[in-house]
Enzyme design. Structure first.
Site, PDB file in Angstrom:
ATOM      1  N   GLU A  73       0.811  -1.212   0.000  1.00  0.00           N
ATOM      2  CA  GLU A  73       0.000   0.000   0.000  1.00  0.00           C
ATOM      3  C   GLU A  73       0.854   1.277   0.000  1.00  0.00           C
ATOM      4  OE1 GLU A  73      -4.078  -1.430   2.094  1.00  0.00           O
ATOM      5  OE2 GLU A  73      -2.379  -1.196   3.441  1.00  0.00           O
ATOM      6  N   TYR A 119     -10.915  17.819  20.417  1.00  0.00           N
ATOM      7  CA  TYR A 119      -9.644  17.246  19.985  1.00  0.00           C
ATOM      8  C   TYR A 119      -9.765  16.555  18.636  1.00  0.00           C
ATOM      9  CZ  TYR A 119      -7.741  18.590  24.414  1.00  0.00           C
ATOM     10  OH  TYR A 119      -7.320  19.340  25.473  1.00  0.00           O
TER      11      TYR A 119
END
Length: 210
Positions: A73, A119
């Site tokens: 990948e 966050y």
């Protein structure tokens, strides 16, 4: 950091990711951009048992310069780097909760997860969903390259997240935040939930732009 230090840091983060169950077997891969190419974890290796010397070094054309055979990948990393000139590292995992979300129907493909926490907005922001392609399909690389022009994190349908960062630490932390948010999203699906407002999100994006 020197190349040696980067190799050791990739191995350190790989072990931490594996030990905490964020990826299993030989799944997942990590890369760091170099001035003359990139370092990427080898194919069929376990992130929990990386040999720093075996980590692959590729030149700018994707040719192997050193180390073992690169991850299958690696092309995903190359595609994202092309669209993220400030990106210095990429993490791709098959993390459980993120993959589970990627399999759901009816998602907003332009931005998969809602702003559950500050966050998440700060570290991930926008998360486009990439349509499903078979592993190794060149069309997947094209889709990632296009989506990465507007977001530093993408979610591959029925596959997992690909996240870039301004440093390896940043990429790892953003990937972990994405996984935790995916977990929260699944936990809250049948609950009345208060997400961050548009104003709150915009304020965060202005202060903590990626």
């Amino acid at each position: 950091m020197s190349e040696r230090e980067l190799r050791e840091r990739i191995a350190m983060h790989g072990k931490s990711i594996y030990d905490r169950g964020l990826t299993g077997g030989s799944s997942g891969n990590i890369s760091v951009r170099l001035p003359d190419g990139m370092l990427v974890t080898p194919t069929n290796c376990c992130l929990g048992n990386l040999d720093a010397d075996a980590i692959t070094k590729l030149d700018q054309n994707g040719n192997r310069v050193a180390g073992d055979k690169p991850s299958k990948e690696a092309f995903l990393h190359h595609s994202m780097y092309k669209s993220r000139p400030t990106g210095q590292a990429i993490v791709h995992l098959h993390s459980t909760y993120s993959v589970a979300v990627s399999c759901l129907e009816g998602l907003d493909t332009s931005d998969v997860l809602p702003p559950i926490t500050a966050y998440y907005v700060m570290r991930v922001g926008t998360l486009p969903l990439i349509p499903y392609f078979a592993p190794g399909d060149e069309k997947l690389a094209e889709a990632v390259e296009q989506a990465a022009k507007v977001a530093h994190a993408v979610l591959l349908s029925n596959h997992g997240p690909v996240v870039s960062g301004k440093s390896l630490d940043d990429a790892v932390y953003a990937t972990e935040e994405l996984e935790e948010t995916a977990k929260l999203f699944l936990m809250l699906r049948n609950e009345r939930t208060r997400f961050l407002s548009d104003d709150q999100v915009n304020q965060l994006r202005e202060r903590f732009a990626n």
